[in-house]
Design a protein around this motif. Structure first.
Motif, mmCIF file in Angstrom:
data_model
loop_
_atom_site.group_PDB
_atom_site.id
_atom_site.type_symbol
_atom_site.label_atom_id
_atom_site.label_comp_id
_atom_site.label_asym_id
_atom_site.label_seq_id
_atom_site.Cartn_x
_atom_site.Cartn_y
_atom_site.Cartn_z
ATOM 1 N N LEU B 176 0.828 -1.202 0.000
ATOM 2 C CA LEU B 176 0.000 0.000 0.000
ATOM 3 C C LEU B 176 0.861 1.249 0.000
ATOM 4 O O LEU B 176 0.553 2.240 -0.654
ATOM 5 N N GLU B 181 2.663 6.102 -2.967
ATOM 6 C CA GLU B 181 3.624 7.048 -3.564
ATOM 7 C C GLU B 181 3.365 7.205 -5.059
ATOM 8 O O GLU B 181 3.542 8.273 -5.624
ATOM 9 N N GLU B 183 0.417 6.894 -6.536
ATOM 10 C CA GLU B 183 -0.796 7.679 -6.736
ATOM 11 C C GLU B 183 -0.544 9.160 -6.510
ATOM 12 O O GLU B 183 -1.079 10.007 -7.201
ATOM 13 N N GLY B 185 2.310 10.599 -6.926
ATOM 14 C CA GLY B 185 3.286 11.084 -7.893
ATOM 15 C C GLY B 185 4.648 11.325 -7.287
ATOM 16 O O GLY B 185 5.562 11.783 -7.962
ATOM 17 N N THR B 186 4.812 11.051 -6.002
ATOM 18 C CA THR B 186 6.104 11.315 -5.374
ATOM 19 C C THR B 186 7.186 10.373 -5.884
ATOM 20 O O THR B 186 8.361 10.678 -5.798
ATOM 21 N N GLU B 188 7.933 9.766 -8.833
ATOM 22 C CA GLU B 188 8.629 10.364 -9.974
ATOM 23 C C GLU B 188 9.857 11.128 -9.499
ATOM 24 O O GLU B 188 10.917 11.086 -10.129
ATOM 25 N N TYR B 259 2.431 -3.573 -10.441
ATOM 26 C CA TYR B 259 1.481 -3.769 -11.530
ATOM 27 C C TYR B 259 0.142 -3.063 -11.287
ATOM 28 O O TYR B 259 -0.717 -3.086 -12.141
ATOM 29 N N THR B 262 -3.957 1.710 -8.541
ATOM 30 C CA THR B 262 -4.637 2.341 -7.417
ATOM 31 C C THR B 262 -4.538 1.454 -6.186
ATOM 32 O O THR B 262 -4.300 0.267 -6.281
ATOM 33 N N MET B 263 -4.722 2.090 -5.050
ATOM 34 C CA MET B 263 -4.649 1.390 -3.786
ATOM 35 C C MET B 263 -5.707 0.309 -3.690
ATOM 36 O O MET B 263 -5.457 -0.775 -3.191
ATOM 37 N N GLN B 264 -6.892 0.649 -4.159
ATOM 38 C CA GLN B 264 -7.997 -0.293 -4.071
ATOM 39 C C GLN B 264 -7.655 -1.577 -4.818
ATOM 40 O O GLN B 264 -7.871 -2.675 -4.326
ATOM 41 N N GLN B 265 -7.099 -1.382 -6.012
ATOM 42 C CA GLN B 265 -6.720 -2.526 -6.825
ATOM 43 C C GLN B 265 -5.683 -3.380 -6.102
ATOM 44 O O GLN B 265 -5.841 -4.600 -5.982
#
Lengths: 487, 349, 357
Positions: B176, B181, B183, B185-186, B188, B259, B262-265
């Motif tokens: 998670l 990170e 999600e 964008g950190t 990058e 892979y 999103t967190m949910q996935q």
């Protein structure tokens, strides 16, 4: 003229933080009214109170004759609101987003098409693409289209054009003028001075208080040290050596058939401040990602600090600094901890880090905030700090991706002083921006249109050869020749 | 350089309003509540008796049932139908009908285990009552239980709970974290720095490994304090197994986060695999009872090797020799996953 | 006006459905999960005594001993892996994890028809007990004709009978509560909730529209489970389908209101996920009687389990589906579920923030 919005003696506190203090103003029906002021002045809180999203602690406000506290549902039926960080549904396509927001406001895309045509037509050809796959500026344009697709009687826009290129900004404000003709009241906040000038009246907020309400010219003149700080003196030839730090030849990045970056060649000399301009979706970010080793080019060659971007990208990363508007520092770490982290990553020693951290904070006059969480700082400070961190390890080149988006003029000026300081120490600066006054600050600029570089040279050269009075016109002139818009 | 990244991770875990609570409360809750819950012992079976004979003998039998630890005498019913009504409304679990010297036991077998164990206990009581000679035969049968002399289900479950905890802390949380990170964008920003793949990944995982081992220690202490249950074999082996399992689950979490967008996935995919790995590991039910196709999967199921090995060490007091096979298998699977995890993390695409 | 409202509502539902459909992996998990769980619980997860590795210990192989061993080998419960002369050797085999059970026949076994000792790996006390009981029955073959045994509802003692209602209870809760709360919190986190709130759409409608696709999804999954249980798992549907659906619908509503409540508390997806995983999923699996019978728990945990909704649903479903009793037999469970649903719905609607806090 009857009043569309009346705010009287509104105050709002968040815990100990006083966001708004005794704010009073009124907006006439059909007026374009600006809420301006530095970051953290309380603009967003004011918007939220008027939109019935927040309750004022003290004072009353009414919109279209309805009280924001008691008549919430009446107001919500009549207003349109575009929050500062308006976000789209990333997994829906452009068209699906637009259709959803249209029905949300009880209208259809066809009915509202006229009021969004100017902007939406630019992204319409990508209507089947997912919003998450659009570039930052394109998303903003879609968000604008979504906010404007219905025609409310009052429209609240919280910094609607952050990250949007100058040409599209002009088109956006032209659209707002059209809405005004239909007697729609508009309240907008913006950090751009040219946009401030297009308001009929503006209220200048600072630290939660109204400092003055008048026509834009009067306000900009009265508070000119805030809005129009004196230009920066800069010896342009100083420190620029013959040696090339960035060399790019025939660089191409293709996504399938689509050439986001289409055969660009340029070079940047050591110590130069190179402005990398272009409309949203012209391919700037993609090009920058290839130079910083985040992406592989499809074809062409490039060298940064003497290293090949195709094979030696890990070496490049050791010699560059990078700062993006989207993210720069960890918000849940303190100022000192962020500096320590990034300095450590670049292999600096503890004692050196400690010494240079103190030097830096002293220079920025930021010592008292050393142990504050970055998340609690105002945006302008964050950006200055992020830039300082990105050059903390004395890199050969620093890449800045729209570093000053959404920052007020005074802070932007301070930011550019830092850039000049870095350049004078021999650090090459590679910067993208949508502020044309900042473009004038650069030693040399290139303007990208449709993935190609359509003009390059010093600001003076460009103005002269294209026969335009200032950079704004240069940009508009070139960007209007674009046939596509996407990245 | 990894030192600074580690510092960052620890600071972020500490600053997070939720994480320290989870790391602190979760193990305590799991250790103090779960062993009581995961109790498969069948007790308190409610019996309805339909006694149409009404002889002294049958009354003695009822008396015997009342005295047994397993049963609660729910009452006499006039007819079988009446008793069945009790079962349908969940007021009784089992019926004993005595008619013309014949005995009928009808058990609610919706829960198969409970039904069969209850009915076999009851039939033992009935048989013993009617035919004392059978008891004589049975008394000559003795049973020697090796290990777990107290026949406590908690001893059996506690090592498995430690496995579950390691899985949660070293699998879910880092996965998670990394997707988070992504999600925001950190990631990058880290990707444009010279941080190598290895140091980034290690810096993400090491904090959770340490937390996992700390929690494991807390668990061992709690199981001693609360239940008086201690490890029968060398403690070092427990730690070795825990480290191997942590390596597997953190690599697995990393692969999934690489892979997922999103967190949910990430959470759902992870959850799905974890549930399957756990159910097929022999944690709750013996693997040998499985059909052969399901049994085959245990050969690649690291959780199976772990559960097998940790029970051998913790309950049976095994040494390295007795779990060597499982350790080698765990090493192989974990290494494979770790390599995949690092390969699938891309700094440059 | 109502037509426009209906349009808005529909477009909301379509939008939510698209979110669900776009995320292929999540979709796959949500629909794959019931299938896989049903298969696992139906076939793989059993407490049956099967393939127990048994060592026969006998010093002299006479006829009766041989018959006893043959009986053991012939039963599906045991497989004889070795025959050794000394008990010590058998113990060694168990200690090295190569056998689970040893049957030691005394040298005068044939004469007295007695004298059997079992040496058993007692790590799992439940299974150890069962192995011994089974082995005893096989070897001694006591006259059981005296007692007639009748296993009601589940004559073949399949664990699937017990687990199908449990899986329904868990999955419906997971999908309705967790997915709904995450999808609401995501809008908060991304900032779209601000726009939705300021729009003319009533907040209640936003919530209802969000719930509808998940409700449909839950019903679809319910059907998949019921169909699979009847066809693949051979768990016949004993009760009336109508009542099963009615009770399930009440339960789904309850799960949706729980999800709504969570979304009011949580500010980030991370917290929403953890809250639903920790506070919903864990107690459901552990305390609802899904895997572990409530009666065997200590008193205090039984009280705790009394406030866990899936407990009542699973119990009601076991009765309705497996035992095939009428609705009159489950009125207690249904009343508790309905009461909880109304309570949660009222609380969550009261608590729903129409403004930013």
């Amino acid at each position: 003229m009857n009043e569309a919005i009346i705010a009287s003696h509104v105050s709002k506190n968040y815990g100990r933080v006083r966001a708004l203090r005794d704010v009073s103003f009124s907006v006439g029906k059909g007026e374009v009214f600006g809420l301006i002021g530095p970051d953290g002045a309380g603009k967003t809180s004011m918007f939220r109170i008027l939109c019935t999203l927040l309750l004022p602690d003290v004072g009353t406000a009414s919109v279209d004759g309805y009280d924001v506290v008691r008549q919430m549902s009446d107001i919500r039926r009549r207003v349109g609101y575009m929050p500062g960080k308006f976000s789209l549904y990333q997994d829906l396509t452009v068209q699906e987003n637009l259709e959803f927001f249209a029905t949300l406001f009880g209208t259809t895309v066809e009915e509202g098409y006229d009021s969004i045509k100017a902007i939406y037509s630019q992204i319409e050809r990508f209507k089947d693409r997912k919003a998450g796959a659009l570039s930052g500026g394109m998303k903003q344009k879609l968000a604008l289209s979504c906010a404007l697709v219905h025609q409310p009687s009052v429209l609240f826009l919280d910094e609607p054009t952050t990250g949007v290129d100058p040409v599209s900004r002009k088109e956006f404000w032209d659209m707002l003028s059209m809405l005004k003709e239909r007697q729609i009241t508009i309240v907008a906040s913006t950090p751009y001075l040219d946009e401030v000038r297009r308001c009929e009246r503006v209220a200048f907020l600072s630290e939660g208080q109204v400092m003055g309400i008048d026509t834009p010219d009067v306000i900009l003149d009265r508070f000119k040290d805030v809005f129009n700080p004196p230009g920066i003196e800069h010896e342009k030839t100083m420190g620029v050596a013959e040696e090339n730090v960035i060399e790019v030849e025939h660089l191409v990045k293709a996504f399938g058939d689509f050439h986001a970056v289409d055969d660009i060649s340029f070079s940047v000399r050591k110590g130069e401040i190179f402005g990398f301009l272009g409309a949203n979706g012209a391919g700037k970010t993609t090009a920058m990602h290839m130079l910083t080793g985040l992406n592989q080019p499809t074809s062409g060659t490039g060298r940064v600090c003497g290293f090949d971007i195709r094979t030696q990208y890990e070496d490049i990363k050791r010699h560059i600094g990078y700062m993006s508007q989207k993210f720069s520092l960890y918000e849940d770490l303190t100022v000192a901890e962020n500096i320590r982290l990034f300095a450590g990553i670049y292999g600096m020693q503890d004692d050196e880090i400690a010494r240079k951290t103190d030097d830096l904070l002293r220079k920025l006059q930021f010592e008292e905030h050393k142990n504050d969480l970055v998340g609690s700082l105002p945006l302008g400070w964050k950006q200055k700090l992020a830039f300082s961190v990105s050059i903390f390890h004395e890199p050969g080149v620093v890449f800045l991706d729209e570093p000053t988006g959404g920052v007020d003029p005074a802070t932007r000026r301070q930011f550019w002083e830092l850039i000049y300081d870095a350049a004078s120490r021999g650090i090459t600066v590679f910067v993208t921006t949508h502020y044309m006054d900042e473009a004038e600050y650069c030693d040399r600029i290139s303007i990208m249109v449709d993935g190609k570089i359509s003009a390059m040279g010093t600001p003076e050269e460009l103005k002269r050869t294209l026969n335009q009075p200032d950079m704004d016109h240069v940009f508009t002139y070139l960007a209007r020749q674009a046939t596509r818009s996407s990245d | 350089m990894i030192k600074y990244l580690l510092q960052k991770e620890f600071l972020q875990i500490r600053r997070n309003s939720f994480m320290p609570k989870i790391i602190f409360i979760f193990p305590i809750m799991v250790m103090c509540v779960m062993p009581w819950v995961m109790n498969q012992e069948v007790t308190n079976i409610r019996v309805d008796v339909v006694d149409t004979d009404r002889t002294t003998e049958s009354q003695q039998l009822v008396h015997q049932i009342e005295q047994s630890n397993y049963f609660i005498f729910n009452g006499q019913k006039a007819t079988y139908q009446e008793a069945l009504k009790d079962i349908e409304t969940s007021q009784a679990d089992i019926i004993l009908e005595i008619r013309d010297g014949q005995y009928l036991i009808a058990a609610n077998a919706v829960n198969g285990t409970k039904g069969s164990i209850g009915s076999s206990y009851l039939s033992q009581i009935v048989t013993a009552h009617v035919q004392p000679s059978v008891v004589a035969i049975q008394s000559k049968v003795s049973t020697l239980f090796l290990y777990n002399k107290g026949q406590s289900y908690k001893v059996f479950m506690i090592p498995a709970l430690m496995g579950i905890l390691m899985m949660m802390l070293c699998g879910f949380l880092p996965a998670l974290n990394i997707v988070g990170e992504k999600e925001k964008g950190t990631i990058e920003q880290i990707n444009v720095t010279p941080v190598s793949k290895w140091s980034f990944i290690l810096a993400k995982l090491i904090p959770y490994w340490l937390i996992g081992l700390l929690v494991l220690t807390v668990c061992l202490i709690l199981s001693w304090l609360v239940y008086g249950i201690t490890c029968q074999g060398p403690l070092l082996l427990i730690y070795l197994l825990a480290i191997l399992l942590a390596l597997f689950f953190s690599s697995f979490g990393l692969i999934i986060s690489n892979y997922s967008d999103t967190m949910q996935q990430a959470m759902l995919v992870m959850w799905f695999f974890v549930v399957c790995l756990m159910l097929l590991s022999g944690l709750f039910t013996p693997t040998r009872s499985m059909p052969s196709w399901a049994y085959l999967t245990t050969y690649v199921n690291p959780m199976h090797y772990f559960i097998d090995a940790i029970r051998t060490v913790f309950v049976r007091g095994g040494t390295f020799q007795s779990i060597a096979h499982q350790v080698y298998a765990l090493v192989c699977i974990s290494t494979l996953m770790a390599v995949w995890a690092v390969k699938s993390y891309k700094k440059n695409n | 006006m109502t037509r426009i409202k209906m349009n808005t509502f529909l477009s909301f539902v379509i939008k939510e459905t698209r979110h669900i459909l776009r995320d292929k992996r999540t979709m796959l998990i949500l629909f794959g999960m019931p299938v896989v769980l049903m298969l696992l619980f139906g076939f793989a997860i059993t407490n049956d005594v099967k393939n127990v590795r048994t060592v026969a210990v006998t010093s002299q192989m006479d006829h009766l001993t041989q018959t006893a061993i043959d009986r053991l080998a012939a039963s599906e419960y045991f497989s004889i892996t070795a025959t050794v002369p000394q008990p010590q050797e058998a113990e060694l085999l168990i200690r090295s994890q190569q056998a689970d059970l040893a049957v030691v026949f005394a040298h005068d076994f044939a004469a007295k028809k007695s004298g059997v000792q079992f040496i058993v790996d007692g790590a799992d006390p439940n299974m150890a007990q069962q192995w011994v009981t089974y082995a005893q029955q096989v070897i001694l073959n006591p006259q059981s004709s005296l007692v007639n045994l009748k296993l009601l509802y589940n004559p073949r003692m399949k664990s699937a009978y017990n687990f199908v209602p449990a899986i329904m209870g868990m999955l419906l809760l997971l999908i309705c509560a967790m997915m709904t709360s995450v999808s609401i919190v995501r809008e908060k986190e991304q900032g779209t909730m601000e726009v939705l709130l300021v729009s003319p759409v009533r907040p209640l409608m936003i919530i209802v529209a969000k719930a509808v696709p998940y409700l449909l999804q839950a019903l679809l999954i319910l059907f998949i489970i019921l169909a699979m249980s009847a066809t693949v798992l051979d768990v016949p549907l004993q009760g009336s389908l109508g009542w099963i659906l009615v009770v399930s619908f009440i339960y789904i509503l309850l799960a949706l209101s729980l999800g709504l409540l969570i979304s009011n508390v949580a500010q980030t997806q991370f917290v929403a996920l953890l809250v639903s995983a920790m506070m919903l999923l864990l107690p459901t699996v552990m305390l609802s009687g899904m895997l572990f019978p409530v009666e065997s728990m200590p008193r205090i945990l039984q009280w705790v389990s009394a406030i866990i909704p899936p407990r009542y649903y699973i119990q009601a479903m076991r009765k309705l589906m497996i035992m095939g009793v009428g609705i009159g037999e489950v009125w207690q469970e249904v009343t508790v579920l309905t009461g909880m649903t109304i309570l949660l719905l009222v609380i969550s609607l009261k608590k729903f923030n129409k403004r930013l806090s």
